[in-house]
Motif scaffolding. Structure first.
Motif, mmCIF file in Angstrom:
data_model
loop_
_atom_site.group_PDB
_atom_site.id
_atom_site.type_symbol
_atom_site.label_atom_id
_atom_site.label_comp_id
_atom_site.label_asym_id
_atom_site.label_seq_id
_atom_site.Cartn_x
_atom_site.Cartn_y
_atom_site.Cartn_z
ATOM 1 N N LEU A 90 84.137 49.887 0.111
ATOM 2 C CA LEU A 90 82.821 50.074 0.728
ATOM 3 C C LEU A 90 82.125 48.745 1.010
ATOM 4 O O LEU A 90 81.489 48.585 2.055
ATOM 5 C CB LEU A 90 81.946 50.954 -0.164
ATOM 6 N N SER A 91 82.231 47.799 0.093
ATOM 7 C CA SER A 91 81.584 46.512 0.329
ATOM 8 C C SER A 91 82.240 45.774 1.496
ATOM 9 O O SER A 91 81.536 45.172 2.329
ATOM 10 C CB SER A 91 81.622 45.655 -0.935
ATOM 11 N N VAL A 92 83.558 45.824 1.574
ATOM 12 C CA VAL A 92 84.241 45.198 2.708
ATOM 13 C C VAL A 92 83.888 45.930 4.000
ATOM 14 O O VAL A 92 83.745 45.304 5.063
ATOM 15 C CB VAL A 92 85.763 45.176 2.479
ATOM 16 N N GLY A 93 83.734 47.254 3.921
ATOM 17 C CA GLY A 93 83.315 48.006 5.098
ATOM 18 C C GLY A 93 81.959 47.554 5.606
ATOM 19 O O GLY A 93 81.739 47.421 6.821
ATOM 20 N N ILE A 94 81.034 47.300 4.683
ATOM 21 C CA ILE A 94 79.701 46.805 5.072
ATOM 22 C C ILE A 94 79.832 45.459 5.775
ATOM 23 O O ILE A 94 79.267 45.232 6.852
ATOM 24 C CB ILE A 94 78.790 46.682 3.843
ATOM 25 N N GLY A 95 80.575 44.537 5.160
ATOM 26 C CA GLY A 95 80.740 43.214 5.757
ATOM 27 C C GLY A 95 81.479 43.268 7.078
ATOM 28 O O GLY A 95 81.127 42.551 8.029
ATOM 29 N N LEU A 96 82.500 44.130 7.176
ATOM 30 C CA LEU A 96 83.302 44.233 8.390
ATOM 31 C C LEU A 96 82.480 44.755 9.559
ATOM 32 O O LEU A 96 82.492 44.167 10.650
ATOM 33 C CB LEU A 96 84.500 45.150 8.129
ATOM 34 N N VAL A 97 81.753 45.841 9.338
ATOM 35 C CA VAL A 97 80.984 46.448 10.441
ATOM 36 C C VAL A 97 79.852 45.518 10.887
ATOM 37 O O VAL A 97 79.703 45.219 12.076
ATOM 38 C CB VAL A 97 80.423 47.815 10.011
ATOM 39 N N ALA A 98 79.052 45.042 9.928
ATOM 40 C CA ALA A 98 77.919 44.187 10.279
ATOM 41 C C ALA A 98 78.384 42.856 10.853
ATOM 42 O O ALA A 98 77.863 42.386 11.885
ATOM 43 C CB ALA A 98 77.042 43.952 9.050
ATOM 44 N N GLY A 99 79.355 42.215 10.214
ATOM 45 C CA GLY A 99 79.824 40.913 10.676
ATOM 46 C C GLY A 99 80.512 40.980 12.024
ATOM 47 O O GLY A 99 80.308 40.107 12.880
ATOM 48 N N THR A 100 81.327 42.024 12.241
ATOM 49 C CA THR A 100 82.015 42.161 13.529
ATOM 50 C C THR A 100 81.024 42.388 14.654
ATOM 51 O O THR A 100 81.134 41.789 15.733
ATOM 52 C CB THR A 100 83.015 43.325 13.464
ATOM 53 N N LEU A 101 80.039 43.243 14.427
ATOM 54 C CA LEU A 101 79.039 43.507 15.467
ATOM 55 C C LEU A 101 78.269 42.241 15.825
ATOM 56 O O LEU A 101 78.097 41.919 17.011
ATOM 57 C CB LEU A 101 78.076 44.594 14.978
ATOM 58 N N LEU A 102 77.836 41.498 14.818
ATOM 59 C CA LEU A 102 77.103 40.257 15.084
ATOM 60 C C LEU A 102 78.001 39.227 15.762
ATOM 61 O O LEU A 102 77.558 38.491 16.661
ATOM 62 C CB LEU A 102 76.544 39.694 13.781
ATOM 63 N N GLY A 103 79.254 39.149 15.337
ATOM 64 C CA GLY A 103 80.182 38.204 15.949
ATOM 65 C C GLY A 103 80.472 38.538 17.397
ATOM 66 O O GLY A 103 80.570 37.640 18.251
ATOM 67 N N LEU A 104 80.619 39.831 17.712
ATOM 68 C CA LEU A 104 80.836 40.246 19.098
ATOM 69 C C LEU A 104 79.645 39.863 19.968
ATOM 70 O O LEU A 104 79.806 39.346 21.082
ATOM 71 C CB LEU A 104 81.062 41.759 19.157
#
Length: 282
Positions: free
Chosen positions: A88-102
């Motif tokens: 779940l913690s990696v999911g939080i980082g993955l979704v938020a970080g990927t969206l901001l990076g895109l």
């Protein structure tokens, strides 16, 4: 001609580390899913003071702790907590970080600068220290620990997604979509995002191991899952703080061993996925 997915699967099966990592990961996941059914456990009623600090035996394969609790049962049920926090913690980082990076890589300009500053600010603090600070402010609990570890993961995915977007946005298929009048959202999520997924998936797999270590560190400090929850870091802390590590080393060895196996499993799985999804990295 074989599909790219089938080719990647064959490459994965040729990776010794990938196969070992997959086997260990599946074992941990199945254990976390089925242990409540196979061996139900209530951490509030498991004390047996007559069997305090008993060494490993047939009755207690991993021995007992200072409250007479069966370490084997607690370690197995602790796998649910650790995997829950990790995923779940990696999911939080993955979704938020990927969206901001895109967004940063596609729109550039001031948006990219602002998101870059955010990533740099988060990276300026050691990951575990930042997680400790967030949990200390929000309050110690398993949910806050997951959120804190997720926040720590965000800048990693911001940088990775941004770098992939900067490379992909100049490719011919993206330029063709622009020429045909496709909107920014369609270009970003239909044409660019799929190309960023392989490295993001590999990084997410590797990050689960890191998140497991950070969760154990927070649990050791009393900032993660709260007693009497059977969390591996908290179990090591109970042994260390009570001074049982020398006289009853099994109280520390087995929780630590499962932390090591979990981190090893996801690191090996990530190595196998990297070989499968990006053969040039081998």
């Amino acid at each position: 001609m074989e599909s790219p997915t089938r080719q990647a699967f064959k490459r994965f099966l040729k990776s010794p580390s990938g196969k070992v990592g997959l086997a260990l990961t599946l074992a941990l996941v199945l254990l976390a899913l089925f242990i409540p059914v196979l061996k139900p456990y209530d951490p509030t009623t498991d004390r047996d003071y007559l069997n305090r600090l008993k060494p490993p035996s047939l009755e207690h394969p991993f021995g007992t702790d200072h409250l007479g609790r069966d370490i084997f049962t607690r370690v197995l049920h602790g796998s649910r907590i650790s995997l829950q926090v990790g995923v779940l913690s990696v999911g939080i980082g993955l979704v938020a970080g990927t969206l901001l990076g895109l967004i940063a890589g596609f729109f550039r300009g001031r948006t990219e600068v602002a998101i870059g500053w955010l990533a740099d600010l988060l990276l300026a603090f050691p990951g575990t220290l930042l997680a400790i600070a967030i949990v200390a402010v929000a309050g110690p609990s398993l949910q806050n620990a997951m959120i804190a570890i997720g926040v720590v993961q965000i800048p990693v995915y911001i940088r990775l997604a941004r770098s992939m977007v900067l490379s992909l946005r100049e490719q011919d298929f993206v330029q063709a979509a622009v020429a045909l009048g496709a909107g920014n959202g369609r270009i970003l999520f239909k044409h660019i995002l799929p190309g960023t997924l392989p490295p993001l998936v590999v990084q997410a797999t590797l990050s689960i191991g890191t998140a497991t270590l950070e969760a154990a560190a927070l649990g050791f400090l009393g900032l993660g899952a709260q007693p009497p929850a059977p969390e591996w870091g908290a179990m090591i802390a109970d042994s260390f703080k009570g001074g049982y590590a020398m006289n009853a080393p099994w109280t520390m060895i087995f929780p630590g061993l499962f932390i090591m196996l979990t981190v090893l499993a996801f690191n090996l799985l990530g190595d196998g996925l990297r070989d499968a999804l990006d053969p040039r990295s081998r």
